[in-house]
Scaffold this motif. Structure first.
Motif, PDB file in Angstrom:
ATOM      1  N   LEU A   1      76.014  44.936  30.393  1.00  0.00           N
ATOM      2  CA  LEU A   1      74.860  44.573  31.213  1.00  0.00           C
ATOM      3  C   LEU A   1      75.224  44.788  32.677  1.00  0.00           C
ATOM      4  O   LEU A   1      76.315  44.403  33.109  1.00  0.00           O
ATOM      5  CB  LEU A   1      74.487  43.101  31.011  1.00  0.00           C
ATOM      6  N   GLY A   2      74.323  45.384  33.448  1.00  0.00           N
ATOM      7  CA  GLY A   2      74.638  45.596  34.846  1.00  0.00           C
ATOM      8  C   GLY A   2      73.416  45.843  35.707  1.00  0.00           C
ATOM      9  O   GLY A   2      72.300  45.994  35.211  1.00  0.00           O
ATOM     10  N   ARG A   3      73.660  45.881  37.016  1.00  0.00           N
ATOM     11  CA  ARG A   3      72.648  46.221  38.025  1.00  0.00           C
ATOM     12  C   ARG A   3      71.345  45.414  37.831  1.00  0.00           C
ATOM     13  O   ARG A   3      70.252  45.956  37.952  1.00  0.00           O
ATOM     14  CB  ARG A   3      72.335  47.705  38.002  1.00  0.00           C
ATOM     15  N   SER A   4      71.471  44.140  37.550  1.00  0.00           N
ATOM     16  CA  SER A   4      70.261  43.334  37.391  1.00  0.00           C
ATOM     17  C   SER A   4      69.736  42.905  38.754  1.00  0.00           C
ATOM     18  O   SER A   4      70.499  42.490  39.632  1.00  0.00           O
ATOM     19  CB  SER A   4      70.552  42.093  36.538  1.00  0.00           C
ATOM     20  N   CYS A   5      68.433  43.014  38.943  1.00  0.00           N
ATOM     21  CA  CYS A   5      67.814  42.501  40.166  1.00  0.00           C
ATOM     22  C   CYS A   5      66.316  42.324  39.953  1.00  0.00           C
ATOM     23  O   CYS A   5      65.704  42.976  39.105  1.00  0.00           O
ATOM     24  CB  CYS A   5      68.086  43.390  41.373  1.00  0.00           C
ATOM     25  N   VAL A   6      65.747  41.414  40.737  1.00  0.00           N
ATOM     26  CA  VAL A   6      64.332  41.063  40.668  1.00  0.00           C
ATOM     27  C   VAL A   6      63.841  40.854  42.090  1.00  0.00           C
ATOM     28  O   VAL A   6      64.547  40.278  42.930  1.00  0.00           O
ATOM     29  CB  VAL A   6      64.120  39.770  39.834  1.00  0.00           C
ATOM     30  N   LEU A   7      62.635  41.325  42.381  1.00  0.00           N
ATOM     31  CA  LEU A   7      62.061  41.100  43.704  1.00  0.00           C
ATOM     32  C   LEU A   7      61.864  39.606  43.955  1.00  0.00           C
ATOM     33  O   LEU A   7      61.559  38.845  43.020  1.00  0.00           O
ATOM     34  CB  LEU A   7      60.725  41.825  43.829  1.00  0.00           C
ATOM     35  N   PRO A   8      62.019  39.144  45.213  1.00  0.00           N
ATOM     36  CA  PRO A   8      61.965  37.708  45.502  1.00  0.00           C
ATOM     37  C   PRO A   8      60.763  36.964  44.922  1.00  0.00           C
ATOM     38  O   PRO A   8      60.935  35.877  44.352  1.00  0.00           O
ATOM     39  CB  PRO A   8      61.989  37.655  47.031  1.00  0.00           C
TER      40      PRO A   8
END
Length: 291
Positions: free
Chosen positions: A147-154
């Protein structure tokens, strides 16, 4: 099997493909949000643009010349990974189905199966942690997912979005019959002393047992044992953990030995290791099995 933050109200959209090598493109929808795999270059580009916004504009990653010029977070692993995306249909400007625009992508995760890594150039995590002994030892007959590079807009860093991401991962893991999830989880900042409390807590309370233990590479190893166990206030340490690491811990993940400073991304990374069969009964009974 359900993972941290998933919810039984998530509606499964598409049955698994009869081709066992291919996962369904869409894994679920909840209200205006949908989680599915990227299946076009345009959608992968949208994930890279989202990662740039979060890692380089909001956080403290340092872009090289190419990254700054393209405003994309790109590396060679993008071409071999599956990209799990959360779409907001309210941002789709009337589009639907497989034609959602890039601006509708509000969250992402990058998924790399062991069979794909073995055919190419290995796992990204191997640049920070010595995973080879694990793969050759207790993991030699198991199937791993990085699992990697996880991100979510604020505006979307909330329960529904996290539920959908984890629901998608759970469906993906079940479809491919995977046994272990692992990857790098990050703290913001590059000064270990400033993170002495949470790092020491993870070292003393959550480190993997010997047969599962993975250490940071010797030339990158940062000692996490910065405070004696008796000096740690567990409640204060828990509050100092990033939300994603809390989610992993609640579900029963292990933490590797040693941390790594990632100067490019402005983070301190720890290894999370998650044998699927050892997901806590709390999550299995509370959230049930994936649809």
């Amino acid at each position: 099997m359900t993972l941290p933050g998933t919810d039984s109200t998530v509606t499964h959209l598409r049955e698994a493909s009869t081709d066992a090598a291919r996962a369904p493109l869409s894994f679920g929808r909840k209200g205006k949000l949908e989680v599915r795999l990227a299946h076009t270059a345009r959608e992968i580009d949208a994930a890279q643009a989202l990662r740039y916004r979060v890692f380089y504009e909001e956080m403290s990653a340092t872009p090289d010349e190419r990254t700054r010029a393209t405003r994309r977070d790109i590396d060679r692993f993008d071409a071999i990974c599956d990209h799990l995306l959360v779409f907001d249909h309210s941002l789709a400007n009337g589009a639907d189905g497989d034609e959602l625009p890039p601006e509708a992508v509000v969250g992402c995760y990058r998924l790399l199966r062991q069979e794909v890594a073995d055919r190419n150039f290995g796992f990204y995590t191997a640049s920070e942690f010595d995973i080879a002994p694990l793969l050759a030892g207790v993991g030699r007959d198991l199937r791993f997912l990085e699992l990697g590079r996880s991100c979510v807009l604020p505006p979307y860093r909330n329960k529904p979005t996290v539920e959908l991401l984890w629901h998608g991962i759970a469906q993906y893991v079940a479809h491919h019959n995977l046994d272990v999830m692992f990857g790098c989880a990050s703290f913001e900042g590059t000064d270990p002393k400033a993170l002495a409390l949470p790092l020491s807590y993870l070292h003393h309370e959550r480190q993997a047992p010997p047969e599962w233990r993975v250490s940071a590479l010797p030339d990158r190893y940062v000692d996490m044992n910065l405070m004696p166990k008796e000096a740690i206030d567990p409640r204060e340490a828990w509050r100092a953990l990033p939300p994603m690491i809390k989610g992993y811990l609640r579900a029963g993940c292990y933490i590797g030995d040693g941390a790594v400073v990632d100067h490019q991304f402005g983070t301190i990374d720890v290894l999370i290791l998650f044998p699927v069969a050892q997901i806590t009964d709390r999550y299995l009974t509370k959230f049930g099995k994936p649809a």
